[in-house]
Design a protein around this motif. Structure first.
Motif, PDB file in Angstrom:
ATOM      1  N   VAL A 162       0.865  -1.171   0.000  1.00 17.00           N
ATOM      2  CA  VAL A 162       0.000   0.000   0.000  1.00 17.00           C
ATOM      3  C   VAL A 162       0.906   1.227   0.000  1.00 17.00           C
ATOM      4  O   VAL A 162       2.046   1.178   0.465  1.00 17.00           O
ATOM      5  N   LEU A 163       0.393   2.319  -0.533  1.00 15.95           N
ATOM      6  CA  LEU A 163       1.077   3.612  -0.461  1.00 15.95           C
ATOM      7  C   LEU A 163       0.352   4.445   0.582  1.00 15.95           C
ATOM      8  O   LEU A 163      -0.847   4.703   0.455  1.00 15.95           O
ATOM      9  N   GLY A 164       1.077   4.832   1.616  1.00 15.20           N
ATOM     10  CA  GLY A 164       0.458   5.496   2.766  1.00 15.20           C
ATOM     11  C   GLY A 164       0.266   6.984   2.567  1.00 15.20           C
ATOM     12  O   GLY A 164       0.783   7.613   1.633  1.00 15.20           O
ATOM     13  N   LYS A 191       2.454  10.236   1.110  1.00 10.93           N
ATOM     14  CA  LYS A 191       3.825  10.167   1.621  1.00 10.93           C
ATOM     15  C   LYS A 191       4.854  10.047   0.496  1.00 10.93           C
ATOM     16  O   LYS A 191       6.012  10.395   0.664  1.00 10.93           O
ATOM     17  N   CYS A 192       4.442   9.487  -0.629  1.00  8.67           N
ATOM     18  CA  CYS A 192       5.393   9.259  -1.713  1.00  8.67           C
ATOM     19  C   CYS A 192       5.824  10.585  -2.325  1.00  8.67           C
ATOM     20  O   CYS A 192       4.988  11.429  -2.660  1.00  8.67           O
ATOM     21  N   ILE A 193       7.125  10.762  -2.466  1.00  4.48           N
ATOM     22  CA  ILE A 193       7.669  11.991  -3.049  1.00  4.48           C
ATOM     23  C   ILE A 193       8.257  11.731  -4.438  1.00  4.48           C
ATOM     24  O   ILE A 193       8.964  12.567  -4.983  1.00  4.48           O
ATOM     25  N   GLY A 194       7.986  10.560  -4.978  1.00  3.15           N
ATOM     26  CA  GLY A 194       8.407  10.264  -6.347  1.00  3.15           C
ATOM     27  C   GLY A 194       9.902  10.204  -6.557  1.00  3.15           C
ATOM     28  O   GLY A 194      10.396  10.459  -7.656  1.00  3.15           O
ATOM     29  N   CYS A 195      10.645   9.789  -5.524  1.00  5.50           N
ATOM     30  CA  CYS A 195      12.112   9.801  -5.624  1.00  5.50           C
ATOM     31  C   CYS A 195      12.654   8.628  -6.433  1.00  5.50           C
ATOM     32  O   CYS A 195      13.817   8.622  -6.826  1.00  5.50           O
ATOM     33  N   GLU A 196      11.870   7.586  -6.618  1.00  5.31           N
ATOM     34  CA  GLU A 196      12.222   6.415  -7.430  1.00  5.31           C
ATOM     35  C   GLU A 196      13.255   5.493  -6.779  1.00  5.31           C
ATOM     36  O   GLU A 196      13.788   4.599  -7.420  1.00  5.31           O
ATOM     37  N   LEU A 197      13.569   5.722  -5.494  1.00  6.12           N
ATOM     38  CA  LEU A 197      14.529   4.832  -4.832  1.00  6.12           C
ATOM     39  C   LEU A 197      14.011   3.401  -4.778  1.00  6.12           C
ATOM     40  O   LEU A 197      14.760   2.438  -4.943  1.00  6.12           O
ATOM     41  N   CYS A 198      12.717   3.253  -4.555  1.00  9.14           N
ATOM     42  CA  CYS A 198      12.142   1.905  -4.480  1.00  9.14           C
ATOM     43  C   CYS A 198      12.311   1.188  -5.819  1.00  9.14           C
ATOM     44  O   CYS A 198      12.640  -0.004  -5.865  1.00  9.14           O
ATOM     45  N   TYR A 224       7.446   0.815 -11.288  1.00 14.57           N
ATOM     46  CA  TYR A 224       7.614   1.915 -12.223  1.00 14.57           C
ATOM     47  C   TYR A 224       7.100   3.187 -11.568  1.00 14.57           C
ATOM     48  O   TYR A 224       5.935   3.260 -11.175  1.00 14.57           O
ATOM     49  N   VAL A 225       7.982   4.169 -11.404  1.00 16.59           N
ATOM     50  CA  VAL A 225       7.611   5.427 -10.750  1.00 16.59           C
ATOM     51  C   VAL A 225       8.000   6.592 -11.642  1.00 16.59           C
ATOM     52  O   VAL A 225       9.082   6.583 -12.251  1.00 16.59           O
ATOM     53  N   ARG A 226       7.136   7.551 -11.687  1.00 13.65           N
ATOM     54  CA  ARG A 226       7.504   8.829 -12.287  1.00 13.65           C
ATOM     55  C   ARG A 226       7.079   9.925 -11.339  1.00 13.65           C
ATOM     56  O   ARG A 226       5.912   9.983 -10.919  1.00 13.65           O
ATOM     57  N   ALA A 265      14.065   0.866   1.325  1.00 17.03           N
ATOM     58  CA  ALA A 265      14.704   1.989   0.644  1.00 17.03           C
ATOM     59  C   ALA A 265      13.919   3.286   0.788  1.00 17.03           C
ATOM     60  O   ALA A 265      14.493   4.374   0.680  1.00 17.03           O
ATOM     61  N   CYS A 266      12.644   3.192   1.015  1.00 14.79           N
ATOM     62  CA  CYS A 266      11.794   4.391   0.967  1.00 14.79           C
ATOM     63  C   CYS A 266      12.142   5.363   2.094  1.00 14.79           C
ATOM     64  O   CYS A 266      12.063   5.008   3.268  1.00 14.79           O
ATOM     65  N   PRO A 267      12.490   6.592   1.776  1.00 16.63           N
ATOM     66  CA  PRO A 267      12.893   7.549   2.815  1.00 16.63           C
ATOM     67  C   PRO A 267      11.724   8.135   3.592  1.00 16.63           C
ATOM     68  O   PRO A 267      11.920   8.748   4.638  1.00 16.63           O
ATOM     69  N   THR A 268      10.509   7.970   3.107  1.00 14.66           N
ATOM     70  CA  THR A 268       9.365   8.593   3.774  1.00 14.66           C
ATOM     71  C   THR A 268       8.375   7.577   4.336  1.00 14.66           C
ATOM     72  O   THR A 268       7.277   7.958   4.744  1.00 14.66           O
ATOM     73  N   GLU A 269       8.727   6.311   4.344  1.00 16.25           N
ATOM     74  CA  GLU A 269       7.820   5.252   4.807  1.00 16.25           C
ATOM     75  C   GLU A 269       6.535   5.240   3.989  1.00 16.25           C
ATOM     76  O   GLU A 269       5.470   4.863   4.494  1.00 16.25           O
ATOM     77  N   ALA A 270       6.640   5.650   2.737  1.00 13.95           N
ATOM     78  CA  ALA A 270       5.427   5.738   1.907  1.00 13.95           C
ATOM     79  C   ALA A 270       4.928   4.360   1.509  1.00 13.95           C
ATOM     80  O   ALA A 270       3.730   4.100   1.515  1.00 13.95           O
ATOM     81  N   ILE A 271       5.851   3.498   1.138  1.00 17.66           N
ATOM     82  CA  ILE A 271       5.428   2.174   0.666  1.00 17.66           C
ATOM     83  C   ILE A 271       5.655   1.147   1.760  1.00 17.66           C
ATOM     84  O   ILE A 271       6.726   1.081   2.372  1.00 17.66           O
ATOM     85  N   THR A 272       4.610   0.397   2.069  1.00 15.76           N
ATOM     86  CA  THR A 272       4.725  -0.676   3.051  1.00 15.76           C
ATOM     87  C   THR A 272       4.026  -1.908   2.481  1.00 15.76           C
ATOM     88  O   THR A 272       3.251  -1.808   1.541  1.00 15.76           O
TER      89      THR A 272
HETATM   90  S1  SF4 Z   1      11.054   5.250  -2.403  1.00 14.72           S
HETATM   91 FE1  SF4 Z   1       9.170   5.885  -1.346  1.00 14.72          FE
HETATM   92  S2  SF4 Z   1       8.987   8.076  -1.744  1.00 14.72           S
HETATM   93 FE2  SF4 Z   1      10.464   7.264  -3.250  1.00 14.72          FE
HETATM   94  S3  SF4 Z   1       9.208   6.785  -5.060  1.00 14.72           S
HETATM   95 FE3  SF4 Z   1       9.323   4.916  -3.847  1.00 14.72          FE
HETATM   96  S4  SF4 Z   1       7.487   4.945  -2.517  1.00 14.72           S
HETATM   97 FE4  SF4 Z   1       7.780   7.017  -3.341  1.00 14.72          FE
END
Ligand code: SF4
Ligand code: SF4
Length: 224
Positions: free
Chosen positions: A39-41, A49-56, A66-68, A104-111
């Protein structure tokens, strides 16, 4: 006599405790670190919470994310900061539920939740989009038509684990910063993460503190 000898094992089993459940109407509790679908929180104020950084996406060994990212509209920001996740997709035909994206997620967005019962008849349904992954206005996962849930299955959506310390600094080992979260408030540490964990809130137990003989009783199976 040999005839009855052949039934000895069968007859003995009749008096053993039953270990099967009437699945899916009865579901046994899931292990503490079970990895289900993601889920994306969102924060308690509704911001994503997701900032679209693409680290995940970068860390995913299966290359199934796939993130943009895109710039936040100044007058109606979607997430705190400059950017938000504009496109977010996970392909569940490839995901191996390793949880590295969560790490990897810096904001705990994805769990990863404890939801795992989904079966698709269309390969396209296996690719979860952002609209399907972002939690609803109450902070709960959105049930898709091909997912089989029973009441309470989403109770521990917020349950997750983080094996490494924040920022890689050993001084923070075992300590986690828990941000406010829509639907669940402040997320409680799970077993083994801090000394003052709240097992009642997370529904988890520490494997290390459970007698090995007790594990089958909690999660099914038998111990000899
Ligand atoms: S690492 Fe976290 S904040 Fe960055 S794109 Fe993925 S879910 Fe979003
Ligand atoms: S759990 Fe692992 S395989 Fe699945 S999306 Fe995350 S990093 Fe990729």
């Amino acid at each position: 006599m040999g005839f009855f000898d052949g039934f000895r094992v069968t007859i003995r089993q009749v008096f053993e405790p039953r270990v099967t459940h009437r699945y899916p109407d009865e579901k046994r509790s899931k292990p503490p670190r079970f990895h289900g679908r993601h889920v994306l929180g969102r924060y308690e104020d509704g911001m994503e919470k997701c900032i679209g950084c693409e680290l995940c996406a970068g860390v995913c060994p299966a290359r199934c994310i796939y993130v943009r990212g895109a710039d936040n509209p100044p007058d109606a920001p979607v997430a705190p900061g400059e950017r938000f996740g504009f496109v977010y997709e996970i392909n569940y035909l490839r995901c191996i539920h390793c949880d590295l994206c969560v790490e990897a997620c810096p904001t705990e967005a994805i769990t990863e939740s404890k939801l795992f019962e989904f079966s698709f008849v269309d390969r396209q349904d296996a690719i979860y989009t952002k609209d399907e992954l972002v939690v609803d206005d109450e902070g709960h996962p959105r049930q898709q038509p091909w997912e089989d849930w029973r009441p309470g299955d989403d109770a521990h959506t917020s349950g997750w684990m983080r094996a490494t310390s924040p920022n890689g600094d050993a001084a923070f080992e075992g300590r986690v910063q828990w941000s406010g979260e829509l639907g669940y408030g402040v997320r409680h540490p799970e077993a083994g993460q801090v000394g003052d964990r709240d097992d009642e809130a997370t529904g988890n137990i520490s494997i290390r503190e459970v007698d090995a003989a007790d594990i089958p009783r909690r999660y099914g199976g038998r111990y000899r």
